[in-house]
Every structure is written in C-alpha cells, then in structure tokens.
Write a protein that holds these residues in place. Structure first.
Motif, short mmCIF file in Angstrom:
data_model
loop_
_atom_site.label_atom_id
_atom_site.label_comp_id
_atom_site.label_asym_id
_atom_site.label_seq_id
_atom_site.Cartn_x
_atom_site.Cartn_y
_atom_site.Cartn_z
N GLU A 53 0.74 -0.99 0.02
CA GLU A 53 0.05 0.42 0.07
C GLU A 53 0.75 0.77 -0.09
O GLU A 53 0.64 2.06 -0.59
CB GLU A 53 -0.44 0.31 1.37
N LEU A 54 2.12 1.22 1.07
CA LEU A 54 2.52 2.28 0.98
C LEU A 54 3.26 2.50 -0.59
O LEU A 54 3.62 3.66 -1.02
CB LEU A 54 3.73 2.21 2.00
N ALA A 55 4.05 1.39 -1.06
CA ALA A 55 4.39 1.80 -2.60
C ALA A 55 3.73 2.25 -3.22
O ALA A 55 3.75 3.08 -4.16
CB ALA A 55 4.84 0.31 -3.22
N SER A 56 1.97 1.58 -3.36
CA SER A 56 1.35 1.92 -4.80
C SER A 56 1.13 3.64 -4.03
O SER A 56 1.16 4.38 -5.20
CB SER A 56 0.50 1.73 -4.35
N ARG A 57 0.29 4.47 -3.11
CA ARG A 57 0.76 5.92 -3.06
C ARG A 57 2.44 6.43 -3.21
O ARG A 57 2.23 7.52 -3.62
CB ARG A 57 0.58 6.22 -1.69
N ASP A 58 3.27 6.19 -2.73
CA ASP A 58 4.82 6.61 -3.33
C ASP A 58 4.56 7.26 -4.37
O ASP A 58 4.77 7.86 -5.67
CB ASP A 58 5.69 6.01 -2.59
N HIS A 59 4.32 5.80 -5.56
CA HIS A 59 4.87 6.10 -6.72
C HIS A 59 3.53 7.06 -7.96
O HIS A 59 4.16 7.24 -8.61
CB HIS A 59 3.93 4.30 -7.48
N ILE A 60 2.03 6.78 -7.07
CA ILE A 60 1.21 8.30 -7.24
C ILE A 60 2.01 9.37 -7.12
O ILE A 60 1.45 10.58 -8.15
CB ILE A 60 -0.02 7.55 -6.51
N ARG A 61 2.64 9.77 -5.79
CA ARG A 61 3.74 10.98 -5.57
C ARG A 61 4.72 10.96 -6.72
O ARG A 61 4.73 12.14 -7.29
CB ARG A 61 4.32 11.07 -4.51
N ARG A 62 5.07 10.12 -7.65
CA ARG A 62 6.53 10.38 -7.98
C ARG A 62 6.38 10.21 -9.75
O ARG A 62 6.86 11.08 -10.62
CB ARG A 62 7.07 9.04 -8.24
N VAL A 63 5.43 9.31 -10.08
CA VAL A 63 5.51 9.67 -11.44
C VAL A 63 5.21 10.54 -12.65
O VAL A 63 5.38 10.91 -13.08
CB VAL A 63 5.09 7.68 -11.67
N LEU A 64 4.11 11.57 -11.59
CA LEU A 64 4.39 12.59 -12.96
C LEU A 64 5.71 13.37 -12.51
O LEU A 64 6.05 14.29 -13.81
CB LEU A 64 3.35 13.33 -12.62
N PRO A 65 6.22 13.92 -11.40
CA PRO A 65 7.28 14.91 -11.60
C PRO A 65 8.34 13.75 -12.10
O PRO A 65 9.45 14.67 -13.10
CB PRO A 65 7.09 14.48 -9.61
N LEU A 66 8.36 12.36 -11.84
CA LEU A 66 9.81 11.66 -12.80
C LEU A 66 9.53 12.29 -14.30
O LEU A 66 10.33 12.49 -15.62
CB LEU A 66 9.65 10.63 -12.64
N SER A 67 8.27 11.78 -14.66
CA SER A 67 8.39 12.77 -16.16
C SER A 67 8.11 13.77 -16.91
O SER A 67 8.94 13.61 -17.39
CB SER A 67 6.89 11.88 -16.24
N THR A 68 7.86 14.82 -15.44
CA THR A 68 8.97 15.79 -16.20
C THR A 68 9.39 16.25 -16.03
O THR A 68 10.37 16.33 -17.05
CB THR A 68 8.27 16.83 -15.21
N GLU A 69 10.53 15.80 -15.35
CA GLU A 69 12.18 15.34 -15.53
C GLU A 69 12.46 15.30 -16.43
O GLU A 69 13.40 15.40 -17.02
CB GLU A 69 12.29 15.11 -13.82
#
Length: 371
Positions: A53-69
């Motif tokens: 569950e923590l892994a899924s929530r963290d993916h949500i936080r990270r994927v769009l900023p990483l895409s922009t980067e």
C-alpha cells in the motif's frame, strides 16, 4: 517515434524516453534520450520489506514529476510522445495499476497508443542499452527479485523457457539469508558487501539441484541451511542474537551463502549455453549486478569462447528505460497492433504473468481513441 516508458511494478518508480524512429535506431535498438528513477528503499527500511500500500501511494506521488523531469532532460514535450508504455506485470497489483492508469490517461489525452509491457521482457532486453549490446540469438539468465529463469531468446517476443526456480529465487535467497544475519532491507546488496570481508569456504552449504541434470533451480533448502548454520554459531559462541556474534563469523556465513548461490547460477547458465550450442549469454535483473557472479561468469565464458553481456549497473534494477526500450523494440519488430484495430483505452494488469506466455502472436494490447 518517441516512446515514454513507465515502470511501477514494486518499490521503484522509473520513467524514460526513447527515440524509436528509423533515424535514431541502430540494429533495431531505440536510442535512450533520458531516464529518471526514484527508489523507495528508505521508506520501506523501517518495515524490513516492501509494504504494497505504501509502495502504491508513493508511485502516485512520483510518476508525474519524474515524467516532467525526463522530458525536460531530453528537451522534448509530452505532445511529441507517440506511444506511452507501462509495466503491465508481473508485480504488485496496486503498484502496477498506478503506472497503467497514468499511462492510459496520458495516451487518451494525447490521442496516442498505449502499450503494456512484460516486466521481465524489459529486464531481458535491457543489455541492448549497454555499451556492449548482444545480438540474437542468445541464452539469458534472468535473476530479478522473485524470478530466476534461463531462457533461449531468438528475437523480440521469441522466448523459450529452459529452466526456472521451483521455489525460492536467487534474489529471495539473498534477501532471506540477509535477514537471518540481521542485515536489514534490502538484504541482497548488504549480504554481498559483507561477503567481501568473509571466507567463502568457512561453511559447507548445499548447492541445490546443482547436479540434477536439468536447468531448474531451488534455493529454499539453502535458506534453511543458512538458518541452521546461524543457530549453530549462536550455540558455539554462547550468545542469543546474531548481533552478539563476532563480526568475522557473520561475514564468513555471508560469504559462504553468496558462494553457494553464485556457483549454482554460474554452472547452470554455462550448462544452458553449452546445451543450446549458442555463443552468447545475457545476464539481466538485479542479482546480475552482483560482482562475484559477474567475475565467475566472465571467467567461465572466456574459457569457453562465449560472449557475455550485462546491462549497465544503473539499469540492473527496475527502471523505466527497460520498459521504453522493450516497447520500442516491439515497434521495430512490427509487433505493435495497428491503431485502426483498437477501439478503446481499456486496460488491465497481470500481477502473475509467465514470460513463456509472451509470443509475437500474443502481444500486449496497444489501444488508441476510436477514429
């Protein structure tokens, strides 16, 4: 065609951009323009392992900023992306759904196709991004997380299973043995580092299925043997915990454990190459970064006139580059369904998905908006 790849199968969020256009592609291999990765190791350390569950929530936080980067590093815009690829499986269901949902949303917004990629196919093809890429056909040793497999690879999507683990994988043997030694999470790299200070001959540990006559693996019995060895050392030194053992004793157990795992992997891989009659071996997955494994495979292959190939060290663990690459190589191989044949952006994920099911006539679905 620019392909954006998203990896979110477990505890690492990876995004990458590759150029799969004819001008940028060499020998069917797209060019990596940029990639970015966020590891959740620090977050999961307190729990001694991955909390889904923590892994899924963290993916949500990270994927769009990483895409922009990634797009910024590559000097490209999202509007230029021609296909969005994501890890469809195997992996943690919730984590996979994050990457799949974001990829499909991007594809729908852009009016571009979306392609689900097999996580292990990404690992399998990742050495093509190295400075010394392989050529088809070859034998592949896949040692990633809960997977230990030997495959014959004749081309993109053309995979024949030669052998696999019947219980624990090599990565699990590293991690579980490390936990018995009190090394925490992630255990495999910690055990390997400690093994460098120990005597690999200090303890005689089993090499399961080493002489079985087939190419299957089994590491559950080794874990039990490590547990027995640890208990014996506790009794001999009259202490109650591993932390109370002399550091050299713990290092010796670590070295003996690593030696047992590596010997089985090396001998089975070399046997697979000999049986196949091929002259190339590809090693992929997180365990493929192990220095002792590389040292012994290099020596064994050199003695037999066999070429061995690895991904770059920063691409051994889960990453978006391997997902974007696999999608690009499928496009180059003509394995992407035509847009006119698709009608929606429906998607699913496959937490359990044998690589042997992947074949040219069973590609992951690519979908675009109705015309």
């Amino acid at each position: 065609m620019l392909i954006l790849g998203i990896e979110s199968s477990c505890d690492e969020t990876g995004v990458a951009l590759v150029d799969a256009s004819a001008a940028a592609t060499q020998a069917g291999v797209p060019r990596l323009l940029a990639h970015a990765l966020h590891s959740q190791i620090a977050m999961h350390q307190a729990y001694g392992g991955v909390v889904p569950e923590l892994a899924s929530r963290d993916h949500i936080r990270r994927v769009l900023p990483l895409s922009t980067e990634v797009l910024t590093r590559a000097g490209r815009t999202l509007a230029e992306v021609g296909l969005v690829a994501f890890t469809r499986g195997p992996g943690l269901a919730g984590a996979l759904l994050v990457g799949a949902g974001v990829a499909v949303a991007m594809g729908a917004a852009l009016g571009k196709p979306v392609l689900g990629i097999h996580h292990l196919e990404g690992h399998l093809l990742s050495p093509f991004l190295s400075a010394d890429p392989p050529e088809f056909p070859f034998v592949a040793l896949l040692v990633s997380g809960g997977h230990t497999q030997l495959m014959r690879v004749d081309g993109v999507g053309r995979y024949e299973l030669l052998g696999e683990t019947i219980d624990d994988a090599a990565g699990e043997a590293f991690d579980k043995s490390a936990k018995l030694l009190g090394l925490g999470y992630p255990g495999g790299p910690a055990l390997s580092r400690l093994a460098g200070q120990g005597d690999a001959t200090a303890h005689k540990l089993p090499r399961p299925l080493l002489h079985s006559g087939d190419l299957d693996f089994s590491f559950a019995g080794l874990k039990t043997a490590v547990l027995t060895t640890v208990k014996k050392q506790l009794a001999q030194h009259d202490v109650g915990t591993v932390a109370q053992l002399p550091p050299q004793v713990v290092a010796d157990v670590a070295a003996s454990t690593q030696a047992a795992i590596v010997e089985v992997l090396v001998k089975k891989a070399l046997r697979a190459v000999a049986d196949s009659g091929l002259q190339r071996l590809v090693v992929a997955g997180g365990v493929g970064a192990n220095s002792l494994l590389r040292q012994q495979l290099n020596a064994g292959c050199a003695a037999r006139g066999v070429r061995v190939h690895y991904p770059e060290l920063d691409l051994c663990t889960d990453n978006g580059a391997m997902i974007a690459l696999a999608a690009g190589m499928r496009v180059q191989a003509g394995l992407l369904p035509e847009s006119s044949e698709t009608v929606s952006y429906r998607f699913d994920v496959r937490p359990r998905w044998p690589l042997s099911e992947l074949a040219p006539d069973r590609t992951a679905r690519a979908e675009t908006l109705p015309s």
